[in-house]
Write a protein that holds these residues in place. Structure first.
Motif, PDB file in Angstrom:
ATOM      1  N   LEU A  62       0.819  -1.210   0.000  1.00 15.20           N
ATOM      2  CA  LEU A  62       0.000   0.000   0.000  1.00 15.20           C
ATOM      3  C   LEU A  62       0.853   1.261   0.000  1.00 15.20           C
ATOM      4  CD1 LEU A  62      -2.746  -0.980   2.599  1.00 15.20           C
ATOM      5  CD2 LEU A  62      -2.997  -0.814   0.127  1.00 15.20           C
ATOM      6  N   LEU A  63       2.063   1.164   0.531  1.00 21.49           N
ATOM      7  CA  LEU A  63       2.982   2.296   0.537  1.00 21.49           C
ATOM      8  C   LEU A  63       3.958   2.244  -0.625  1.00 21.49           C
ATOM      9  CD1 LEU A  63       3.803   2.356   4.369  1.00 21.49           C
ATOM     10  CD2 LEU A  63       2.095   3.707   3.147  1.00 21.49           C
ATOM     11  N   ARG A  64       4.276   1.027  -1.094  1.00 24.06           N
ATOM     12  CA  ARG A  64       5.244   0.898  -2.188  1.00 24.06           C
ATOM     13  C   ARG A  64       4.674   1.391  -3.511  1.00 24.06           C
ATOM     14  NH1 ARG A  64       6.294  -4.381  -0.311  1.00 24.06           N
ATOM     15  NH2 ARG A  64       5.221  -5.186  -2.160  1.00 24.06           N
ATOM     16  N   GLU A  65       3.416   1.019  -3.800  1.00 22.40           N
ATOM     17  CA  GLU A  65       2.842   1.325  -5.105  1.00 22.40           C
ATOM     18  C   GLU A  65       2.205   2.717  -5.081  1.00 22.40           C
ATOM     19  OE1 GLU A  65       0.336  -1.680  -6.687  1.00 22.40           O
ATOM     20  OE2 GLU A  65       1.486  -3.315  -5.783  1.00 22.40           O
ATOM     21  N   PRO A  66       2.653   3.624  -5.953  1.00 21.08           N
ATOM     22  CA  PRO A  66       2.094   4.991  -5.955  1.00 21.08           C
ATOM     23  C   PRO A  66       0.594   5.028  -6.227  1.00 21.08           C
ATOM     24  CG  PRO A  66       4.152   4.904  -7.198  1.00 21.08           C
ATOM     25  CD  PRO A  66       3.788   3.497  -6.891  1.00 21.08           C
TER      26      PRO A  66
END
Length: 508
Positions: A62-66
């Motif tokens: 959820l934080l890795r993918e923009p």
């Protein structure tokens, strides 16, 4: 009246006033943490590379993918809805005593405008105290939770910080919003030396116009997918129009359900008065008909959490069906495993957020019910003095809380389910597909010269399947909301006993 005098009078009061200030500050603290968490997610810089490049310093996708950060921030902002509703309930705590204090100030020569500014300043200062503590908690927690693993990856975005302007806007903006909301609520209130009077008394029951808002909200969600097909060539328009439709539709449906609770309360009061034969139900009917909007104010945060949770249950059912189809495809292709559990694991986080929202809403329910009992303690004490038992009053409080709560929760579950279904569609489809399968040994399949004679193409038909209705999850959500109402009734009955002594006839 000088500003220093206004501040001193705003901070004056008894223990109930202190409790109101503390609870309002606590609500502002929770809202600050939720907004700052959302801003932190949005502050993560986009990594260098193409549009699919990910921020590898984080463990959670959820934080890795923009592309997923906007939805994550939106979910965090939704947590502020029950918190703000809790703040509204806390602001009403001890209202009769505050009304008498403001009336005394009017008797001493204060103008209506000065009294209104005093009430607004009290809410603003309490909220400012909460936002300042919330900012400190956020900064301290950011340092304490910055714990990279052995690969240097972080569980939370503790390596980024929103801009100073954003931090100042949150810390100063939330108290301003709270103060403006207080001023808006006081626009129909007139404080006189003899007490507080409210204008525009309602002479007839609410009308079912809230159904129009619910219909508009559902239309926004259902019409989004056809609109995407029509505007698929205009990416710039789709980028801002689709989130706007989702936001407007969800907000309209939520407001419709909350306002519809007023109509539900009034109709329940009418039915109780018509068919009830015992005193508790008749007393509850009178209260529901005289103030039907009390249910909307009391259950607003809880109903918002139920709508959000029911929508999440519908989305989970869609992802579960999609994962099931992908696993079936992998099995037909001779692969082990298959499927993608990322979205299902993400929904676990959403369910946790719903549970937190229900707990916050339960706190607001307790405050609202206790405030209502304390505000009417003279009437309750008069009933006890005339021979009405406390058990009868307790059962009337239970009737008054549960009668509108049950249909309102069912309505919220239905609307949330329809919103979630409209978001993803009513069916999960997968087009026709084919795959090349080598049926020989691994050595023969690895050799390009022999692979072709052992390879066959397998064709698989399209799949069109309707997701199951998540009855179990909806039942648990409804039961949890109803348990929160029952908990508040139990707490309210404890306050009812101490608020119905004969001495309250003179002190209330």
């Amino acid at each position: 009246m000088r500003p220093a005098t206004l501040v001193r009078l705003a901070l004056a009061g008894n223990r109930t006033d202190t409790a109101r200030v503390v609870l309002t500050a606590l609500s502002a603290l929770l809202a600050t943490l939720a907004v700052l968490a959302a801003l932190t997610v949005l502050a993560i810089p986009k990594p260098a590379g193409d549009a699919w490049a990910e921020s590898e310093q984080y463990r959670n996708a959820l934080l890795r993918e923009p592309g997923l950060r906007g939805g994550t921030a939106f979910a965090l902002l939704l947590l502020t809805i029950p918190v703000l509703a809790l703040a509204g309930q806390c602001a009403r705590l001890g209202a009769p005593a505050r009304d008498r204090r403001l009336a005394a100030l009017r008797l001493a020569g204060a103008t209506p405008g000065q009294v209104t500014r005093l009430a607004v300043l009290e809410t603003g200062l309490a909220s400012l105290l909460g936002t300042l503590i919330g900012l400190g908690t956020y900064l301290v927690g950011r340092d304490l939770l910055h714990r990279p693993d052995e690969r240097g990856r972080l569980a939370l975005p503790t390596d980024v910080l929103p801009s100073s302007g954003a931090l100042a806007a949150v810390v100063l903006g939330l108290p301003v919003v709270a103060a403006l909301a207080t001023a808006l609520m006081l626009r129909t209130v007139t404080t006189t030396p003899l007490g507080v009077s409210r204008k525009a008394a309602r002479e007839r029951g609410p009308r079912p116009w809230a159904g129009v808002l619910i219909g508009l909200g559902l239309l926004c969600f259902v019409g989004t997918r056809p609109l995407l097909y029509q505007l698929e060539d205009d990416e710039a328009l789709v980028r801002w129009l689709v989130p706007l439709l989702f936001l407007a539709g969800g907000f309209a449906a939520m407001i419709g359900v909350v306002l519809g609770t007023g109509w539900i309360s009034y109709r329940c009061g009418v039915l109780l008065r018509r068919h009830a034969r015992r005193a508790p139900a008749l007393l509850a009917a009178g209260r529901l008909m005289s103030d039907p909007w009390a249910g909307s104010r009391t259950f607003a945060a809880l109903l918002a959490a139920v709508i959000f949770g029911a929508g999440a249950a519908a989305i989970r059912a869609y992802f579960a069906t999609k994962d099931e189809i992908e696993r079936e495809h992998a099995l037909l292709a001779g692969e082990i495993g298959g499927g993608n559990s990322f979205y299902l694991s993400t929904m676990d986080l959403v369910d946790a957020a719903v549970a937190v929202a229900v707990l916050i809403a339960a706190g607001g329910l307790i405050v609202a019910l206790v405030e209502g009992i304390v505000a009417r303690r003279r009437a309750y004490a008069a009933l006890v003095a005339t021979g009405v038992s406390r058990g009868t009053l307790g059962r009337s409080v239970a009737w008054q809380a549960l009668t509108p709560a049950v249909p309102a929760i069912l309505l919220a579950l239905t609307v949330g389910m329809l919103l979630g279904t409209g978001l993803n569609g009513r069916r999960v489809t997968s087009g026709e597909w084919s795959i090349e399968v080598c049926s020989a040994e691994a050595s023969l399949c690895a050799d390009p010269a022999t692979r072709a004679q052992y390879t066959e193409v397998r064709h698989f038909p399209a799949v069109d399947r309707a997701p199951d209705v998540p009855l179990e999850q909806l039942a648990w959500l409804g039961a949890g909301a109803l348990a929160a109402v029952l908990l508040t009734v139990g707490v309210g009955l404890l306050f009812l006993r101490v608020s119905t002594t004969v001495e309250e006839l003179r002190t209330a």
